[in-house]
Design an enzyme around this catalytic site. Structure first.
Site, PDB file in Angstrom:
ATOM      1  N   CYS A  63    -145.427  23.177  27.762  1.00  9.30           N
ATOM      2  CA  CYS A  63    -143.981  22.770  27.382  1.00  9.30           C
ATOM      3  C   CYS A  63    -143.547  21.206  27.550  1.00  9.30           C
ATOM      4  CB  CYS A  63    -142.804  23.873  28.029  1.00  9.30           C
ATOM      5  SG  CYS A  63    -141.367  23.381  27.608  1.00  9.30           S
ATOM      6  N   CYS A 121    -140.124  21.026  29.078  1.00 10.86           N
ATOM      7  CA  CYS A 121    -140.063  21.475  30.562  1.00 10.86           C
ATOM      8  C   CYS A 121    -140.452  20.446  31.562  1.00 10.86           C
ATOM      9  CB  CYS A 121    -141.215  22.688  30.862  1.00 10.86           C
ATOM     10  SG  CYS A 121    -140.744  24.023  29.711  1.00 10.86           S
TER      11      CYS A 121
END
Length: 209
Positions: free
Chosen positions: A133, A136
């Protein structure tokens, strides 16, 4: 494997990846069932992908296996040191999941220690993330900085949703990064997306005061 199997390429890729990461300790071989009928009959291949480790019939597993289970099977059926290796891995895991009293950095949160962490820390922010991700990775340094700046007031933790499906399912985490904010053992807020430090800090101060 068979050419028509939609899951076989992923199974082969996983097996090859484990072999590469083992640095020569594990070898991976892809066998097409229709071209190797003797092997297919020997191991009673009825569906694919099917994995066999060291020719041990007890090791046979059918279908696309989760990486963690596949690695465990490789160790179990491929190494005489399985018990020793697993004991060392368990000790390593326990150390990584230890919840320090006053953390100055995000602690590792898992399905196993999540409830303990929620009970232990008066205010806890859980950063739900995954390795793949990109947003993230933008949130990570913000969480790390806040963990240091608010040491003793707010605890921060990181939970990898790919490896901890229990908590991800419990809180219906469909998008990441997701921040779960707990106070007094109760979920008081949820924030989705890559928040800037100022925006996240504003939310936290509302709950802290």
């Amino acid at each position: 494997v068979t050419p028509s199997c939609p899951y076989c390429p992923r199974a082969v890729l996983l097996a090859h990846q484990i072999a590469i990461e083992s640095k020569g300790r594990v070898e991976s071989e892809c066998v097409e069932a229709s071209e190797n009928m003797d092997l297919a009959m020997k191991f009673n291949v009825r569906s694919v992908p099917q994995q066999v480790i060291n020719g041990d019939r007890d090791s046979i597993s059918t279908g696309l296996q989760p990486e963690a289970k596949f690695v465990d099977d490789v160790l179990r059926y491929g190494s005489s040191r399985f018990a020793e290796i697993m004991e060392a891995e368990e000790a390593k895991r326990a150390l990584a999941e230890k919840l320090v009293d006053v953390p100055a950095a995000p602690v590792t949160i898992t399905d196993r220690n999540f409830d303990e962490a929620v009970r232990k820390y008066p205010m806890l922010v859980v950063d739900c993330w995954a390795e793949w991700c990109a947003p993230c990775r933008m949130v990570a340094p913000v969480v790390e900085a806040l963990a240091q700046d608010y040491q003793g007031r707010i605890a921060f933790g990181k939970l990898d949703v790919d490896h901890n499906p229990g908590i991800a399912g419990r809180y219906q985490i469909m998008s990441i990064p997701t921040l779960l904010i707990f106070k007094g053992g109760r979920l008081v807020d949820t924030k989705i997306g890559a928040l800037l430090r100022h925006d996240l800090e504003e939310v936290l101060l509302e709950h802290l005061n």
